[in-house]
Scaffold this motif. Structure first.
Motif, mmCIF file in Angstrom:
data_model
loop_
_atom_site.group_PDB
_atom_site.id
_atom_site.type_symbol
_atom_site.label_atom_id
_atom_site.label_comp_id
_atom_site.label_asym_id
_atom_site.label_seq_id
_atom_site.Cartn_x
_atom_site.Cartn_y
_atom_site.Cartn_z
ATOM 1 N N ASN A 235 0.832 -1.208 0.000
ATOM 2 C CA ASN A 235 0.000 0.000 0.000
ATOM 3 C C ASN A 235 0.864 1.254 0.000
ATOM 4 O O ASN A 235 0.553 2.244 -0.693
ATOM 5 C CB ASN A 235 -0.922 0.005 1.219
ATOM 6 C CG ASN A 235 -2.043 -1.009 1.096
ATOM 7 O OD1 ASN A 235 -2.339 -1.508 0.011
ATOM 8 N ND2 ASN A 235 -2.685 -1.325 2.224
ATOM 9 N N THR A 302 -5.632 -5.309 2.189
ATOM 10 C CA THR A 302 -5.832 -4.545 3.414
ATOM 11 C C THR A 302 -5.757 -3.058 3.125
ATOM 12 O O THR A 302 -5.143 -2.635 2.129
ATOM 13 C CB THR A 302 -4.742 -4.913 4.455
ATOM 14 O OG1 THR A 302 -4.913 -4.116 5.623
ATOM 15 C CG2 THR A 302 -3.342 -4.695 3.904
ATOM 16 N N ARG A 303 -6.359 -2.270 3.995
ATOM 17 C CA ARG A 303 -6.255 -0.808 3.891
ATOM 18 C C ARG A 303 -5.221 -0.259 4.858
ATOM 19 O O ARG A 303 -5.004 0.952 4.924
ATOM 20 C CB ARG A 303 -7.613 -0.172 4.184
ATOM 21 C CG ARG A 303 -8.683 -0.510 3.138
ATOM 22 C CD ARG A 303 -9.993 0.212 3.457
ATOM 23 N NE ARG A 303 -11.011 -0.065 2.452
ATOM 24 C CZ ARG A 303 -12.241 0.441 2.468
ATOM 25 N NH1 ARG A 303 -12.612 1.237 3.479
ATOM 26 N NH2 ARG A 303 -13.095 0.141 1.519
ATOM 27 N N SER A 304 -4.584 -1.147 5.577
ATOM 28 C CA SER A 304 -3.618 -0.716 6.595
ATOM 29 C C SER A 304 -2.384 -0.080 5.967
ATOM 30 O O SER A 304 -1.899 -0.508 4.916
ATOM 31 C CB SER A 304 -3.183 -1.911 7.452
ATOM 32 O OG SER A 304 -4.278 -2.447 8.159
ATOM 33 N N GLY A 319 -5.117 1.744 9.800
ATOM 34 C CA GLY A 319 -5.323 2.366 8.500
ATOM 35 C C GLY A 319 -5.075 3.857 8.502
ATOM 36 O O GLY A 319 -4.994 4.475 7.439
ATOM 37 N N SER A 320 -4.948 4.444 9.701
ATOM 38 C CA SER A 320 -4.721 5.888 9.789
ATOM 39 C C SER A 320 -3.609 6.171 10.784
ATOM 40 O O SER A 320 -3.316 5.355 11.670
ATOM 41 C CB SER A 320 -5.996 6.616 10.230
ATOM 42 O OG SER A 320 -6.301 6.291 11.580
#
Length: 336
Positions: A235, A302-304, A319-320
């Motif tokens: 990501n 994943t959005r991590s 994720g943030s």
């Protein structure tokens, strides 16, 4: 005339008895000077030399008798491939002349093992080679570049190019032969992983996958987290975010690293400092195992973008940045 016939018959009987005794002896346990003895067969050794080496090593038998059996048995086999192989052999209590010859013909040499561990760097690999029992240190005075040239990969950086596994080798083998086994296995594993890669990865080549896998290997405390950790780095690569992985910084410090990673280290630029540079480092930083290779090319969806160690070997993913900072306070600083 009758006496001549009887005399000839007696000779035939004695000859047959001798042959019978000879073959009976070939299946009887050899007498040894110890529970097990070793013999070394040099390259190009004759059957006579092999018999002498067996006796010199601790086999209690007439060398000429052993040689006679070796020669006759190999001749009767009528097999051109049936030749003794050079190397070091172990003769154990209960072994017969027939079993010993079979062992020499098979090349069933004394075998030792060396384990290369997942996550090791090339310096650690060389240390293990230097300490391995009965492994000829042919690479001892060679530079990393010389080693890779000898392995047929001139100009290739050695880091991460060897697969972590247990390798068997004959006594007094070359350490270069063990490295070649390991390099060939890594080539095979990497090719298989790259062929099985997921679509849409921000990786241009199998070599980049190897670099990422080496980072995943060093960052993983719990095996189940590998795909998620790989997903975080994928990501980050997709959005141009720095990887900010401590193991790569430590690798860049080399032997200057004293076990304590300081804030100044994170801001001191090296080709492997992923806090100061965007993208993957120029080389792997360790030897990744198969699970890390697979994770690098088949990361978790994943959005991590962040993860932090929980202290039990597992990682907390976020994720943030706000969520990550809260996790850092909880798991690293002990605050709620």
């Amino acid at each position: 005339m009758r006496r001549i016939f009887q005399f000839l018959l007696l000779l035939v009987v004695l000859a047959l008895a001798g042959i019978g005794a000879f073959w009976w002896w070939s299946d009887q346990p050899l007498s040894l000077t110890a529970e097990k003895v070793e013999m070394a067969v040099p390259p190009g050794a004759s059957l006579r030399t092999a018999a002498r080496k067996a006796v010199d090593g601790g086999v209690r038998a007439p060398a000429d008798l052993l040689y006679a059996y070796f020669r006759i048995a190999n001749s009767l086999a009528n097999d051109q491939t049936r030749t003794i192989k050079p190397g070091d052999y172990e003769v154990t209590r209960g072994m017969t002349p027939r079993a010993l010859l079979d062992k020499l013909n098979r090349g069933d040499r004394i075998v030792l093992a060396l384990t290369l561990v997942e996550g090791w760097n090339f310096r650690q690999v060389r240390d293990a080679l230097a300490k391995a029992d009965y492994l000829r240190p042919d690479t001892r005075d060679m530079s990393p570049d010389d080693i890779m040239k000898a392995l047929g990969k001139p100009g290739v950086h050695p880091e991460g190019r060897f697969f972590p596994d247990t390798y068997n080798y004959a006594k007094n083998s070359s350490d270069l032969a063990v490295l070649r086994q390991s390099m060939q296995l890594m080539d095979k594993r990497l090719e298989a992983a790259w062929e099985a890669r997921a679509p849409g990865l921000p990786l241009k080549s199998a070599d980049e996958a190897l670099v990422l896998a080496s980072i995943v290997e060093k960052e993983t405390g719990q095996a189940a987290d590998r795909p998620e950790i790989a997903g975080v780095f994928i990501n980050r690569l997709k959005i141009g975010m720095r990887l900010q992985t401590d193991p790569s910084v430590i690798y860049g410090l080399g032997e200057k690293f004293d076990g304590n990673l300081r804030r100044a280290d994170l801001t001191t630029d090296t080709p492997w400092n992923t806090y100061t540079r965007v993208g993957l480092p120029p080389t792997p930083i360790s030897m990744p195992g198969r699970a890390s290779l697979i994770a690098a090319v088949q990361p978790a969806a994943t959005r991590s973008l962040y993860f932090v160690a929980r202290g039990d070997g597992s990682s907390h993913f976020s994720g943030s940045l706000d969520e990550h900072n809260r996790a850092v306070n909880k798991y690293q600083r002990g605050s709620k």
